[in-house]
Scaffold this motif. Sequence first.
Motif, PDB file in Angstrom:
ATOM      1  N   ASP A 183       6.520 -31.227 -41.555  1.00  0.00           N
ATOM      2  CA  ASP A 183       5.376 -30.396 -41.922  1.00  0.00           C
ATOM      3  C   ASP A 183       5.684 -29.507 -43.125  1.00  0.00           C
ATOM      4  N   HIS A 184       6.950 -29.351 -43.446  1.00  0.00           N
ATOM      5  CA  HIS A 184       7.395 -28.704 -44.673  1.00  0.00           C
ATOM      6  C   HIS A 184       8.879 -29.006 -44.811  1.00  0.00           C
ATOM      7  N   TYR A 185       9.442 -28.760 -45.977  1.00  0.00           N
ATOM      8  CA  TYR A 185      10.870 -29.057 -46.159  1.00  0.00           C
ATOM      9  C   TYR A 185      11.412 -28.296 -47.367  1.00  0.00           C
ATOM     10  N   HIS A 186      12.734 -28.177 -47.382  1.00  0.00           N
ATOM     11  CA  HIS A 186      13.466 -27.697 -48.546  1.00  0.00           C
ATOM     12  C   HIS A 186      14.089 -28.931 -49.205  1.00  0.00           C
ATOM     13  N   LEU A 187      14.074 -28.977 -50.532  1.00  0.00           N
ATOM     14  CA  LEU A 187      14.583 -30.158 -51.228  1.00  0.00           C
ATOM     15  C   LEU A 187      15.589 -29.763 -52.300  1.00  0.00           C
ATOM     16  N   TRP A 203      16.513 -23.361 -52.821  1.00  0.00           N
ATOM     17  CA  TRP A 203      16.018 -24.419 -51.935  1.00  0.00           C
ATOM     18  C   TRP A 203      14.507 -24.538 -52.096  1.00  0.00           C
ATOM     19  N   PRO A 204      14.069 -25.157 -53.205  1.00  0.00           N
ATOM     20  CA  PRO A 204      12.634 -25.355 -53.419  1.00  0.00           C
ATOM     21  C   PRO A 204      11.954 -25.897 -52.158  1.00  0.00           C
ATOM     22  N   THR A 205      10.838 -25.299 -51.814  1.00  0.00           N
ATOM     23  CA  THR A 205      10.200 -25.549 -50.516  1.00  0.00           C
ATOM     24  C   THR A 205       8.782 -26.075 -50.718  1.00  0.00           C
ATOM     25  N   TYR A 206       8.436 -27.079 -49.924  1.00  0.00           N
ATOM     26  CA  TYR A 206       7.171 -27.796 -50.123  1.00  0.00           C
ATOM     27  C   TYR A 206       6.378 -27.915 -48.826  1.00  0.00           C
ATOM     28  N   TYR A 207       5.057 -27.724 -48.980  1.00  0.00           N
ATOM     29  CA  TYR A 207       4.089 -27.886 -47.894  1.00  0.00           C
ATOM     30  C   TYR A 207       3.052 -28.920 -48.336  1.00  0.00           C
ATOM     31  N   PRO A 208       2.321 -29.511 -47.385  1.00  0.00           N
ATOM     32  CA  PRO A 208       1.307 -30.499 -47.760  1.00  0.00           C
ATOM     33  C   PRO A 208       0.357 -29.977 -48.832  1.00  0.00           C
ATOM     34  N   ALA A 209       0.031 -30.844 -49.793  1.00  0.00           N
ATOM     35  CA  ALA A 209      -0.771 -30.436 -50.943  1.00  0.00           C
ATOM     36  C   ALA A 209      -2.192 -30.041 -50.570  1.00  0.00           C
ATOM     37  N   ASP A 210      -2.685 -30.513 -49.423  1.00  0.00           N
ATOM     38  CA  ASP A 210      -4.070 -30.203 -49.062  1.00  0.00           C
ATOM     39  C   ASP A 210      -4.218 -28.890 -48.293  1.00  0.00           C
ATOM     40  N   LEU A 211      -3.117 -28.169 -48.066  1.00  0.00           N
ATOM     41  CA  LEU A 211      -3.202 -26.883 -47.385  1.00  0.00           C
ATOM     42  C   LEU A 211      -3.580 -25.778 -48.372  1.00  0.00           C
ATOM     43  N   SER A 212      -4.433 -24.865 -47.937  1.00  0.00           N
ATOM     44  CA  SER A 212      -4.782 -23.703 -48.750  1.00  0.00           C
ATOM     45  C   SER A 212      -3.680 -22.655 -48.629  1.00  0.00           C
TER      46      SER A 212
END
Length: 221
Positions: A183-187, A203-212
């Motif tokens: 549901d999210h991650y560090h890359l 640790w750049p962190t990413y969440y789904p692009a469609d989330l506000s």
Amino acid sequence: MQSTRVKHICALALGALIAVNMPLVAQEKAEKTKTHDHKHSHDHNDEDIYKGLFNDDQIKPRELSDWAGDWQSVYPLLRDGSLDEVMRHKAENGDKTFDEYKAYYTTGYETDVNRILFEGDTATFFRATGPVQGQYENDGYEVLTYDSGSRGVRYVFKKVAGDADAPAFFQFSDHRIAPAISDHYHLYWGDDRTALLSELTNWPTYYPADLSPDQIVEQMH
């Protein structure tokens, strides 16, 4: 006499209906109990794993499909103030001030890759200068032990084809140690597999692009 007979037949029919449905009711009750018990155990295990408390035999290989999809960096949200509520919440419950937490996460989240797309074995990294793309294959995982005594698992993928500017390696860390949809991650990414394992501050962190932004804040709480 006829009325008594009708009542008797109705009573027999009702009894049969109850008898037929009792196993189903009991089964549903058992399933609900089983689900509750499993969820409780599962949540407890997840909490320990999230804290970095797990045994080696719990670690399982994972495929790139666990991270499939379109992802956004949260770094722009930190910079524009969208995550200030999260930082305030951390300051109220942690050992740093609001400014200290914001500085810490600014270092952690910083990146020039604001979007990543994983499709099949292909990864596309979007920068202001344009996208770069590569094809990647599984390169195992590494277990890290931190100074605190907790541990983490990095799932590693290496480039086998694609643009020269696409990173040779990237490593996922999402607080999971077995197959699961993230549901999210560090890359972490770069051209030196071993050096990447030593990176602990960015640790750049990413969440789904469609989330506000509001939805991301809610998930971060």
